[in-house]
Design an enzyme around this catalytic site. Structure first.
Site, PDB file in Angstrom:
ATOM      1  CB  THR A   1      -0.980   0.064   1.166  1.00 38.33           C
ATOM      2  OG1 THR A   1      -1.668   1.339   1.415  1.00 38.33           O
ATOM      3  CG2 THR A   1      -0.411  -0.200   2.678  1.00 38.33           C
ATOM      4  CB  VAL A   2       1.019   4.169  -2.278  1.00 43.32           C
ATOM      5  CG1 VAL A   2      -0.356   4.814  -2.003  1.00 43.32           C
ATOM      6  CG2 VAL A   2       2.123   5.077  -2.431  1.00 43.32           C
ATOM      7  CG  ASP A   3      -3.048   4.694   1.392  1.00 46.76           C
ATOM      8  OD1 ASP A   3      -2.824   5.630   0.541  1.00 46.76           O
ATOM      9  OD2 ASP A   3      -4.220   4.019   1.276  1.00 46.76           O
TER      10      ASP A   3
ATOM     11  CG  MET B   1      -4.723   1.382  -8.167  1.00 48.57           C
ATOM     12  SD  MET B   1      -5.393  -0.131  -8.927  1.00 48.57           S
ATOM     13  CE  MET B   1      -4.869  -1.141  -7.644  1.00 48.57           C
ATOM     14  N   GLY B   2      -5.393   3.679  -4.377  1.00 46.73           N
ATOM     15  CA  GLY B   2      -5.703   3.719  -3.189  1.00 46.73           C
ATOM     16  C   GLY B   2      -6.457   5.109  -2.895  1.00 46.73           C
ATOM     17  NE  ARG B   3      -7.719   4.900   3.663  1.00 42.96           N
ATOM     18  CZ  ARG B   3      -7.033   3.755   3.862  1.00 42.96           C
ATOM     19  NH1 ARG B   3      -7.428   2.831   3.085  1.00 42.96           N
ATOM     20  NH2 ARG B   3      -6.375   3.675   4.918  1.00 42.96           N
TER      21      ARG B   3
END
Length: 127
Positions: free
Chosen positions: A26-28, A63-65
């Site tokens: 996750t990039v978050d 991708m991600g929020r």
């Protein structure tokens, strides 16, 4: 990770002796007890990969929020990214000033180029 949990639940229900390993990406960088996830270093890793090839071009899909803000700040603060394609803005592939022209000339100048593009959460299911 949710998929790994569902698989684990089914294995446990079936009383099988099988382990499940989930690797968060996750990039978050917001997964509990994980210091740094793979996705958090994606842009730098992509640049290292494309730098190893002659006239290398790397595409990084994030991708991600909240990904737009993360990608924008990472792109602006990184010397690794040559282009960030913002999904809400129209861009041209061909012709003067188009992406293809940029990708033709940038590697000749710098030896390589990394391109970042994002997929908005509402579009992820289409991929």
């Amino acid at each position: 990770m949710r998929g790994a949990v569902k698989i684990f639940d089914e294995i446990r229900r079936s009383k099988l002796n099988v382990g499940v390993l989930g690797i968060p990406k996750t990039v978050d960088n917001d997964v509990g007890i994980i210091d740094i996830s793979f996705g958090f270093q994606t842009i730098n890793a992509a640049d290292v990969e494309v730098e190893s090839g002659v006239n290398g071009i790397g595409l990084v899909k994030l991708m991600g929020r909240g990904i737009e803000h993360i990608a924008l700040h990472a792109t602006l603060s990184s010397r690794d990214v040559g282009c960030y394609m913002i999904p809400e803005n129209k861009f041209y592939l061909e012709g003067k000033g188009g992406l293809f022209q940029f990708l033709k000339h940038r590697p000749k100048k710098n030896g390589h180029v990394a391109v970042v593009f994002t997929v908005l959460p509402r579009e992820q299911d289409k991929i």
